[in-house]
Enzyme design. Structure first.
Site, PDB file in Angstrom:
ATOM      1  CG  HIS A 154      -0.768   3.725  -4.141  1.00 12.68           C
ATOM      2  ND1 HIS A 154       0.108   3.453  -3.129  1.00 12.68           N
ATOM      3  CD2 HIS A 154      -1.999   3.439  -3.633  1.00 12.68           C
ATOM      4  CE1 HIS A 154      -0.538   3.011  -2.056  1.00 12.68           C
ATOM      5  NE2 HIS A 154      -1.829   2.992  -2.350  1.00 12.68           N
ATOM      6  CG  HIS A 182       2.623  -1.298  -5.593  1.00 11.62           C
ATOM      7  ND1 HIS A 182       1.343  -0.765  -5.589  1.00 11.62           N
ATOM      8  CD2 HIS A 182       3.413  -0.320  -5.085  1.00 11.62           C
ATOM      9  CE1 HIS A 182       1.377   0.467  -5.101  1.00 11.62           C
ATOM     10  NE2 HIS A 182       2.619   0.761  -4.788  1.00 11.62           N
ATOM     11  CE1 TYR A 218       4.744   4.978  -8.255  1.00 13.50           C
ATOM     12  CE2 TYR A 218       3.253   4.068  -6.618  1.00 13.50           C
ATOM     13  CZ  TYR A 218       4.232   4.985  -6.975  1.00 13.50           C
ATOM     14  OH  TYR A 218       4.683   5.895  -6.063  1.00 13.50           O
TER      15      TYR A 218
HETATM   16  C1  LIG Z   1       7.239   6.894   3.452  1.00 13.53           C
HETATM   17  C2  LIG Z   1       6.125   6.137   2.790  1.00 13.53           C
HETATM   18  C3  LIG Z   1       6.399   5.321   1.691  1.00 13.53           C
HETATM   19  C4  LIG Z   1       5.377   4.585   1.074  1.00 13.53           C
HETATM   20  N1  LIG Z   1       5.691   3.707   0.051  1.00 13.53           N
HETATM   21  C5  LIG Z   1       4.758   2.842  -0.408  1.00 13.53           C
HETATM   22  C6  LIG Z   1       5.109   1.765  -1.274  1.00 13.53           C
HETATM   23  O1  LIG Z   1       6.292   1.533  -1.626  1.00 13.53           O
HETATM   24  N2  LIG Z   1       4.111   0.942  -1.704  1.00 13.53           N
HETATM   25  C7  LIG Z   1       2.820   1.134  -1.343  1.00 13.53           C
HETATM   26  O2  LIG Z   1       1.950   0.371  -1.774  1.00 13.53           O
HETATM   27  N3  LIG Z   1       2.464   2.135  -0.504  1.00 13.53           N
HETATM   28  C8  LIG Z   1       3.390   2.960  -0.002  1.00 13.53           C
HETATM   29  N4  LIG Z   1       3.040   3.914   0.938  1.00 13.53           N
HETATM   30  C9  LIG Z   1       1.669   3.945   1.469  1.00 13.53           C
HETATM   31  C10 LIG Z   1       1.570   3.086   2.748  1.00 13.53           C
HETATM   32  O3  LIG Z   1       1.725   1.725   2.456  1.00 13.53           O
HETATM   33  C11 LIG Z   1       0.217   3.284   3.457  1.00 13.53           C
HETATM   34  O4  LIG Z   1      -0.823   2.855   2.619  1.00 13.53           O
HETATM   35  C12 LIG Z   1      -0.017   4.718   3.873  1.00 13.53           C
HETATM   36  O5  LIG Z   1       1.118   5.256   4.537  1.00 13.53           O
HETATM   37  C13 LIG Z   1      -1.222   4.837   4.794  1.00 13.53           C
HETATM   38  O6  LIG Z   1      -0.980   4.177   6.009  1.00 13.53           O
HETATM   39  P1  LIG Z   1      -0.666   5.030   7.357  1.00 13.53           P
HETATM   40  O7  LIG Z   1      -1.737   6.079   7.413  1.00 13.53           O
HETATM   41  O8  LIG Z   1      -0.758   4.009   8.447  1.00 13.53           O
HETATM   42  O9  LIG Z   1       0.690   5.634   7.207  1.00 13.53           O
HETATM   43  C14 LIG Z   1       4.044   4.698   1.542  1.00 13.53           C
HETATM   44  C15 LIG Z   1       3.772   5.543   2.630  1.00 13.53           C
HETATM   45  C16 LIG Z   1       4.786   6.243   3.267  1.00 13.53           C
HETATM   46  C17 LIG Z   1       4.454   7.099   4.477  1.00 13.53           C
END
Ligand SMILES: Cc1cc2nc3c(=O)[nH]c(=O)nc-3n(C[C@H](O)[C@H](O)[C@H](O)COP(=O)(O)O)c2cc1C
Length: 373
Positions: A175, A172, A177
Site C-alpha cells: 500500500h 506490512h 508504506y
Molecule cells: C478502516 C480501514 C483501515 C485499514 N487499515 C489497514 C492497515 O492498517 N493495514 C493494511 O494492510 N490494510 C488496511 N486496510 C485495508 C484492509 O486490510 C483490506 O485490505 C481492505 O479493507 C479490503 O477488504 P474489504 O473489502 O473486505 O474491506 C484498511 C481498510 C479499512 C477499511
C-alpha cells in the site's frame, strides 16, 4: 455445521504451529483508537468480540515498530515500549480467552502522511530516497544506519509478538508504506544494495526484514507478509506486469522465510494478468501461491457490493453473495480469505454466513469506521 454452500470457508487450516478453525481472516484495519500509541481495554474488547464471533485468524490494525517516525497518526498503536506492549498483552489474553488466534501487523508508514490529520511525528519522515512517490520529495533518504536499525526494529517487534503469546506476525509490505516504497521504482532511486533497476533488487530490503524476523521468531512460528501491486499514491500501479516479474519479486521473499503471502487487492475476483494459456484467471493470491508454493491469503470486497477505497470516499455497500469466493476456495486457488469492512461492521458476520442467516447481514456505512464497535 455450516450451510452446505459455504462449507469451503469452514474447513480447518494448519501451517507450522498455527491451527485455524476456518479459512476466514480479519483483515488488518487501522482504527486510531490508541491515544499515545497505547491500546486500551476498548481495543482488547473490540478484538475479543471478533474472536467470540469465530474469526479464524485476527490480524491487528497496523502497529508500528520502534523508529522515531514510524507512524503518521498519533493514535496508531506502537508495538514497542512497556505501556503499549502491556496493552497488546491484554489484547492477546482476551482473544485467547475467547478461543481466537491473532497476530499483529507490524508496520512503518515510511514517508506517507495520513489523510485526516496534520499531525507530524517528532522526527522527519524517512523513506528509501526521500520521496513519497515519483518526483515528490518528502522527508529524509535513509542512511545505511537507518536501514540497519529499521530491520532490527522489525525483528524486535516480531520477537515481542511471539513473547507476548501471539500466534503469528504479519509484516506490512503493501500500500505504498515503507517496505513498498523500497519495492517501487517511483520511490526507490537508491544505487546501493537496496536499490536497482529490477524488482528483485528492490526487494532486498524486504528480504532482509523477513530474514531478521524469521531469526527472531524461530522456524516454527508463521511469518506473514502483506504485499500489493497498488499504492495509495497510485491505485492503478502494478509492480509486476508479468508472472516472471512477480516470481522475481516473491520467490526470494519466500526463500527469506515468508510462510504466507497476504496478497492485497481491492476486488478478490479480478484476474491478476490478462488471461494466459491454461490460466483460469487466477487472482493475485492465486498467482502468488502458484509461483512461490507458499500459502496465500486473498482479500477485497468480500460480502459487500462496493470496495474499500470508495468507502473512504463516503460510499455505502450492500451485502453481496459469497458464491464467487466459495468457488475459488473450493479450487484451492488460495488458502485463506481476509475480510475487512464486513467484520469491522459486524463481529457476528461469520456466524450469520455459516448459519445461512443472510437476511440479517448488515449494509456497510462509512460511519462504522468512526467507532470501535
Ligand atoms: C478502516 C480501514 C483501515 C485499514 N487499515 C489497514 C492497515 O492498517 N493495514 C493494511 O494492510 N490494510 C488496511 N486496510 C485495508 C484492509 O486490510 C483490506 O485490505 C481492505 O479493507 C479490503 O477488504 P474489504 O473489502 O473486505 O474491506 C484498511 C481498510 C479499512 C477499511
Amino acid at each position: 455445521m455450516s450451510a452446505p454452500h459455504v462449507a469451503a470457508l469452514f474447513k480447518p487450516f494448519k501451517i507450522k504451529s498455527l491451527e485455524l478453525q476456518n479459512r476466514i481472516v480479519m483483515a488488518p484495519m487501522t482504527r486510531t483508537f490508541s491515544p499515545g500509541g497505547v491500546p486500551g481495554d476498548n481495543v482488547a474488547a473490540y478484538y475479543r468480540r471478533r474472536a467470540e464471533g469465530e474469526v479464524g485468524l485476527i490480524l491487528s490494525e497496523g502497529t508500528v515498530i520502534d523508529r522515531p517516525a514510524s507512524k503518521n497518526h498519533p493514535d496508531i498503536p506502537f508495538f514497542h515500549g512497556k505501556a503499549a506492549l502491556d496493552g497488546w498483552a491484554h489484547v492477546i489474553e482476551e482473544v485467547h480467552a475467547a478461543g481466537g488466534k491473532m497476530g499483529p501487523q507490524i508496520w512503518h508508514t515510511g514517508s506517507t502522511s495520513h489523510p485526516t490529520t496534520d499531525w507530524r511525528p517528532p522526527s522527519p519522515v524517512e523513506s528509501p530516497s526521500g520521496l513519497v512517490g515519483p518526483g515528490e520529495p518528502r522527508g529524509n533518504a535513509m542512511t545505511d544506519e537507518d536501514i540497519a536499525d529499521t530491520i532490527a526494529a522489525f525483528a524486535r517487534a516480531a520477537a515481542d509478538a511471539k513473547r507476548l503469546g501471539f500466534d503469528v506476525v504479519e509484516i506490512h509490505g503493501a500500500h505504498g508504506y515503507l517496505i513498498d516504497q523500497f519495492f517501487w521504482a517511483g520511490s526507490n532511486k537508491r544505487t546501493d544494495h537496496f536499490g536497482g533497476a529490477t524488482l528483485k533488487e528492490r526487494a532486498r530490503f524486504a528480504a532482509e526484514v523477513v530474514k531478521a524476523v524469521r531469526n527472531a521468531v524461530g522456524p516454527d512460528f508463521p511469518v506473514l507478509l502483506r504485499i500489493s501491486q497498488w499504492k495509495q499514491q497510485d491505485y492503478s500501479y502494478r509492480l509486476a506486469e508479468t508472472p516472471d516479474e512477480m516470481a522475481d519479486w516473491l520467490v526470494p521473499l519466500a526463500e527469506a522465510g515468508v510462510d504466507i503471502f497476504h496478497a492485497s487487492q481491492r476486488r478478490f475476483w479480478e484476474p491478476e494478468f490478462p488471461q494466459i494459456d491454461g490460466d483460469e484467471g487466477l487472482n493475485f493470491a492465486g498467482w502468488a501461491k502458484k509461483l512461490t508454493g507458499a500459502a496465500t491469503i486473498s482479500v477485497g470486497s468480500v460480502g459487500l457490493s462496493g470496495e474499500f477505497l470508495a468507502a473512504f470516499g463516503g460510499e455505502s455497500s450492500q451485502p453481496e453473495s459469497l458464491d464467487k469466493l466459495v468457488r475459488r476456495l473450493e479450487r484451492e486457488e488460495f488458502d485463506l480469505i481476509a475480510v475487512g469492512r464486513a467484520l469491522l461492521n459486524d463481529p457476528l458476520w461469520i456466524r450469520k454466513v455459516r448459519d445461512g442467516d443472510t437476511q440479517n447481514l448488515k449494509s456497510f456505512s462509512p460511519a462504522a469506521m468512526l467507532e470501535l464497535a
